[in-house]
Design an enzyme around this catalytic site. Structure first.
Site, short mmCIF file in Angstrom:
data_model
loop_
_atom_site.label_atom_id
_atom_site.label_comp_id
_atom_site.label_asym_id
_atom_site.label_seq_id
_atom_site.Cartn_x
_atom_site.Cartn_y
_atom_site.Cartn_z
N HIS A 165 -10.04 3.83 -9.81
CA HIS A 165 -10.11 2.90 -9.20
C HIS A 165 -9.78 3.46 -7.50
O HIS A 165 -9.05 3.62 -7.01
CB HIS A 165 -9.03 2.23 -9.78
CG HIS A 165 -8.43 0.68 -8.91
ND1 HIS A 165 -9.25 0.01 -8.88
CD2 HIS A 165 -6.99 0.76 -8.22
CE1 HIS A 165 -8.23 -0.95 -8.16
NE2 HIS A 165 -7.09 -0.70 -7.89
N GLY A 217 8.49 -3.77 -12.55
CA GLY A 217 8.42 -3.59 -10.54
C GLY A 217 8.79 -4.88 -10.66
O GLY A 217 7.72 -5.56 -11.43
N ASN A 271 5.18 8.46 -6.49
CA ASN A 271 5.28 7.71 -7.50
C ASN A 271 5.14 8.56 -9.00
O ASN A 271 4.60 7.45 -10.21
CB ASN A 271 3.22 7.30 -7.43
CG ASN A 271 3.62 5.32 -6.42
OD1 ASN A 271 4.64 5.41 -6.54
ND2 ASN A 271 2.76 4.87 -5.77
N VAL A 290 -0.33 -0.21 -13.79
CA VAL A 290 -1.58 -0.84 -12.78
C VAL A 290 -0.96 -0.12 -11.10
O VAL A 290 -1.86 -0.11 -10.12
CB VAL A 290 -0.07 -2.39 -12.15
CG1 VAL A 290 -0.90 -2.70 -11.40
CG2 VAL A 290 -0.60 -2.65 -13.52
N THR A 291 0.42 0.51 -11.34
CA THR A 291 0.34 1.49 -9.88
C THR A 291 -0.49 2.50 -10.01
O THR A 291 -1.43 3.24 -10.53
CB THR A 291 1.67 2.41 -10.51
OG1 THR A 291 3.14 1.23 -11.71
CG2 THR A 291 2.38 3.46 -9.04
N ASN A 325 6.01 -7.82 -4.96
CA ASN A 325 4.10 -9.33 -5.07
C ASN A 325 3.46 -8.80 -6.64
O ASN A 325 2.94 -9.91 -7.16
CB ASN A 325 3.87 -8.80 -3.74
CG ASN A 325 5.05 -9.42 -2.52
OD1 ASN A 325 5.32 -10.03 -2.72
ND2 ASN A 325 4.18 -8.89 -1.68
N VAL A 326 3.19 -7.49 -6.63
CA VAL A 326 1.97 -7.72 -7.78
C VAL A 326 2.70 -7.66 -9.39
O VAL A 326 2.73 -8.58 -10.29
CB VAL A 326 1.98 -6.33 -8.24
CG1 VAL A 326 0.77 -6.18 -9.46
CG2 VAL A 326 0.48 -5.89 -6.82
N ASP A 349 13.69 -4.21 -12.67
CA ASP A 349 12.99 -3.72 -11.22
C ASP A 349 14.71 -2.85 -11.36
O ASP A 349 15.58 -2.91 -11.92
CB ASP A 349 13.39 -4.48 -10.02
CG ASP A 349 12.79 -3.90 -9.06
OD1 ASP A 349 13.14 -3.29 -8.61
OD2 ASP A 349 11.48 -3.77 -8.96
#
Length: 310
Positions: free
Chosen positions: A176, A10, A96, A119-120, A13-14, A34
């Protein structure tokens, strides 16, 4: 000597910011992967061209091919979509889940010895799905949650006291999301319990801001979400793994009886080293804290149950 290899899946930005922090720390060569043609290649080239002036030495490759991720030591999964207008949370989870599931299968195929950091969002649920889809042992699949939540808490405490960010330690447990559990009893400033330095009403305000820290940034940006702090948080985890630092970090780890929970991922303190989660640490929780933690875990289970029913 062979350099470590870190693949970031990916290049939004992250992902791109994660690659930046990892490169600056010189943790190894970086592959930015990506499905969008040109994006990872362009960002990787731009970042690598910063090496001479920033003073880091590593090779950064942008690619659309999983073959370039072969034999990675660590794979970071940031791939997925952000919630869009008119999209329900359930829609986001379903989309996702498909993306993360497919990515995890490719990781197992091309980097079977890797440690995976997810992180997703929704993070705890996606970490569980990556664990299932990869077939990896649970200690090799970790969610980046508590590191980010805790650094936000530390930031707000330092700002409140007007002190160095480095002098604040803290701990956030649970999923989270809005039901995370900031543990003020375990927050210290220069070794001093913050409860001795900050009045209760301000501590509660800081805890509330921590819970909604991500949302605060989304509201300010209008068209995006946080990426500097998430990327830096991932880099800390990558460093702990590749350098076998055995750091105690709050992460989304697989629970197998700890805190009375099993077969679920949730934010807990753990020792992070070359094997991923070396050990989950069980700390003493007061009744209210444990109840809040279990409520947070229950929310993770509820989302997982909806996924399994579809």
């Amino acid at each position: 000597m062979r350099r470590n290899k870190i693949t970031v899946v990916g290049s939004g930005n992250v992902g791109a910011t994660t690659a930046h922090w990892v490169a600056v720390k010189e943790l190894g060569d970086v592959v930015l992967l990506d499905v969008v043609e040109g994006m990872p290649q362009g960002k990787a080239l731009d970042l690598m061209e910063a090496a001479p002036v920033a003073g880091f030495d590593c090779r950064i490759t942008g690619t659309n091919n999983w073959e370039d991720a072969a034999d990675s030591d660590v794979v970071v999964i940031t791939a997925g979509i952000a919630r869009r207008p008119g999209m329900s949370r359930e829609d986001l989870v379903q989309i996702n889940a498909r993306i993360v599931g497919e990515v995890a299968k490719q990781v197992a195929r091309f980097a079977p010895a890797a440690i995976v950091i997810v992180v997703t969002n929704p993070l705890d649920v996606m970490t569980y799905l990556a664990y299932q889809a990869s077939g990896f042992a649970p200690h090799r699949v970790i969610g980046m949650s508590g590191v980010l939540d805790t650094t936000r808490l530390r930031t707000f405490i330092a700002l409140e006291l007007g002190i160095s960010f480095e002098d604040v330690t803290a701990l956030v447990l649970g999923g989270h999301g809005d039901q995370m559990v900031p543990l003020m009893r375990y927050a210290y400033a220069g070794g001093i319990p913050v409860s001795q330095l900050i009045p209760p009403e301000r501590l509660e305000a800081i805890a509330h801001r921590t819970r909604y820290g991500g949302g605060e940034i989304v509201e300010l940006l209008k068209t995006g979400s946080a990426y500097y702090a998430p990327g830096a948080s991932v880099a800390v985890m990558v460093e702990a793994i590749l350098r076998d630092k055995r750091r105690i970090l709050p992460v989304a780890a697989y629970l197998n009886g700890e805190y009375g929970e099993s077969d679920v991922y949730a934010g807990v303190p753990a020792i992070i080293g070359s094997n991923g989660v070396e050990k989950v640490l069980e700390i003493d929780l007061e009744a209210a804290e444990l109840a809040a933690f279990k409520a947070s875990v229950a929310a993770v289970r509820e989302t997982l149950a909806k996924l399994k029913s579809n």
